[in-house]
Design a protein around this motif. Structure first.
Motif: not given
Ligand code: THG
Length: 619
Positions: A374, A440, A461, A567, A569-570, A582
């Motif tokens: 973020s 994390d 994590n 995770g 959102s990845n 998304r």
């Molecule tokens: N496995 C484990 N831990 C993790 C991950 C995982 N930790 C980090 C990550 N992957 C999971 N957390 C996120 C947090 C945010 C986003 C994706 C994964 C995300 N953020 C927007 C972006 O990058 O587009 C930010 C947008 C903004 O700045 O507001 O998508 O896989 N164990």
């Protein structure tokens, strides 16, 4: 011909506890007060010129008036005590700071205290050899607290570090163990992080010496009594320390037996070990005295015993040998408590407990308290706008997060410091402190700093086989000593697994190492078989979502008891800027992954689309 094996003290104790309720002694302080010793009498000749008053440091009497201490022990043994507590409640380096006593005295006071208790016990053991008496080394909480701030104007203030606390508890543990105690009794716990430091110290000492004694833990609570220690409810407390093999867990001091009833009822139901209870003789009156008579106290304790809640009972402030005699008589024939069996569910805690139950759909872990996840959170941490950063944690919880993921991995930040500071700050926020944290980081030092700042049971994590088996197991063992569940990434010496078979193979290898080599409970293992980004333009990547889902399905079958996380959102990084797409991708992915056995996901809580409501064409 085989000769009968001589039972160890721990085995004898265990057998007795299976047969009957054992009696602890009562208050030492109350008996010492009755002696009406003045400052000079307490100091004796040895400390006559000491710079600080010692009257409030009763433990010094083990050196200056050992005969008085032995006599107090004798009176409790005569009243029916099976276990005598050493007069060492404050005799740790940190506990002695306020009396201006050198840490060198720790070994001497604890040793002298064990000699006093042992002498009294031996006298009785000789008279009635079929009724062994035991010496429990008493370890008090010190006056310092680590879980919460004790300075109103600085919520991140802590008077000691975890390491300092571990060192202090180690010194007292070593002194008591070298003097030959039968039991260690960590009592009047007011702060679960202090207790975790104490158990860490004891566990490490036992491992180093390859010698252990049974450990009892007894916590307390104050005022309203709605919460237990340092803001935690009793279940959250139990989950935070249940990693340590205990002889018993229980409660003491507080506002007398009646105030303990609801907490004790809960504790005996959930704890998988024996239960102890040694309350004060009621509430202190205006004169600071305790009013419950031996008969009244025996009635309360008798009720608890009748209900099947108790294994070890005694008294704390205000209780006397008469109290112990009355309680012993009342409970002696009552069947002891049988500890509950483990439910093998994943238990976590903040100040509130969180249990992952089979009927749970998906546990949501808030992703936004992550400087890499973020931009807003990153900016707020960088600009030290902590109140607003805390608000992000809060909004994740309001949005439905059951756990919050905290990540401070950013080149410009001192990640250890920021992790510790943020965890300390949220410990003072009622809504946020309630939920468990997921610590994390890709750096072990940051994870460990986080573990040392968490009073509940968190999730680490993550760990993985990336740096080989030895390092993997070292970290896993430490996670266990700190009382944490772990995320294990599908990552080994060769790198990150993208194909289903590699994901499964690596996790299975990790599972075997954890469960077979170090006895890590399967329910505390959370596999993350890597949610990798799809639709990057590279053809192999298009199967990444399916690979994760298929690996999840197989792992839940092949590794009984484990959980799976990812995770979420990845998956959709290729569609950055297009939140409609998304969110739809996340919902569709989760729909299938949960059916395959996904237990939890790191998500943008509050921003999840509902599968059924997605536009069919977009779906
Ligand atoms: N496995 C484990 N831990 C993790 C991950 C995982 N930790 C980090 C990550 N992957 C999971 N957390 C996120 C947090 C945010 C986003 C994706 C994964 C995300 N953020 C927007 C972006 O990058 O587009 C930010 C947008 C903004 O700045 O507001 O998508 O896989 N164990």
């Amino acid at each position: 011909m085989s000769s009968p094996r001589i039972l160890s003290t721990a085995e004898t104790l265990g057998n007795l506890l299976d047969e009957r309720i054992l009696m602890l002694d009562g208050a030492t302080g109350t008996q010492i007060q009755a002696l009406q010793l003045d400052e000079a009498a307490v100091r004796g000749s040895r400390f006559a010129n000491h710079a600080h008053d010692l009257k409030n440091f009763a433990d010094i009497l083990c050196l200056t008036r050992p005969d008085d201490i032995v006599q107090i022990h004798r009176e409790y043994l005569a009243a029916g005590a099976d276990i005598i507590e050493t007069n060492t409640f404050g005799a740790s380096p940190i506990g002695m700071v306020e009396f201006d006593l050198a840490p060198e005295l720790v070994a001497e006071i604890n040793a002298a205290a064990v000699v006093c208790a042992r002498q009294a016990c031996e006298e009785f053991n000789q008279r009635t050899p079929d009724r062994p008496r035991f010496v429990a080394g008493s370890i008090g909480p010190t006056t310092k607290q680590m879980a919460i701030s004790t300075q109103v104007d600085d919520p991140s203030f802590r008077p000691v570090t975890f390491d300092e606390m571990v060192e202090s508890y180690t010194a007292q543990t070593r002194a008591l163990m070298e003097a030959g105690v039968d039991i260690l009794l960590v009592e009047t716990v007011i702060d679960t992080l202090n207790l975790k430091a104490c158990l860490f110290a004891i566990g490490r000492y036992f491992e180093e010496q390859s010698h252990r004694v049974p450990v009892m833990v007894s916590a307390t609570f104050n005022e309203g009594g709605a919460t237990f220690v340092s803001g935690q409810v009793v279940e959250a407390f139990w989950h935070a320390i249940s990693h340590f093999p205990l002889l018993s867990v229980g409660m003491n001091c507080a506002l007398g037996p009646d105030s303990m009833r609801p907490h004790l009822e809960t504790l005996q139901r959930i704890a998988t070990t024996r239960i102890s209870c040694h309350p004060n003789a009621g509430l202190p009156n205006e004169m600071g005295q305790y009013d419950l008579s031996p008969a009244e106290m025996a009635q309360f304790m008798g009720e608890f015993a009748d209900a099947g809640w108790l294994n070890i009972v005694g008294g704390c402030c205000g209780t006397t040998p008469d109290h112990i005699r009355a309680i012993a008589e009342r409970v002696q024939k009552i069947r002891p408590h049988r500890p509950s069996a483990s439910d093998h569910l994943l238990h976590l805690s903040g100040t509130q407990p969180l249990t992952l139950r089979p009927e749970h759909n998906l546990l949501m872990i808030g992703e936004r308290t992550n400087v890499a996840g973020s931009r807003k959170f990153a900016r707020l941490i960088q600009e030290e706008k902590h109140e607003e950063a805390i608000e992000i944690a809060h909004s994740q919880i309001v949005g439905g997060a059951n756990v919050i993921d905290i990540n401070m991995d950013e080149g410009m930040l001192d990640s250890e410091l920021e992790m510790v500071r943020f965890l300390r700050l949220i410990a003072g926020e009622t809504v946020i402190a309630a939920v468990p944290v997921m610590i994390d980081s890709s750096k072990w030092s940051v994870l460990e700093a986080g573990l040392q700042s968490t009073q509940g049971k968190p999730i680490v994590n993550s760990i993985s086989l990336k740096d080989g088996e030895a390092e993997f197991l070292r970290r896993a063992r430490l996670c266990r000593h700190y009382g944490a569940a772990v995320i294990v990434m599908a990552f080994d010496e060769q790198g990150q697994a993208a194909e289903t078979t590699d994901k499964v193979k690596i996790c299975q290898r990790a599972y075997r190492l954890l469960t077979e080599q170090i006895g890590f409970p399967a329910e505390d293992i959370i596999f993350d078989p890597n949610i990798l980004t799809v639709a990057t333009g590279i053809e192999e990547h298009d199967n990444y979502a399916v690979n994760f889902i298929e690996a999840t399905r197989r792992l839940k079958k092949l590794c009984p008891g484990v959980h799976v996380s990812g995770g979420v959102s990845n998956i959709s990084f290729s569609f950055r800027g297009n939140n409609v797409v998304r969110e739809a991708m996340h919902a569709v992915f989760l729909y299938h992954a949960v059916q395959a056995g996904l237990d939890m996901g790191i998500v943008n809580a509050g921003q999840l689309a509902v599968y059924e409501e997605i536009d069919p064409e977009l779906k």
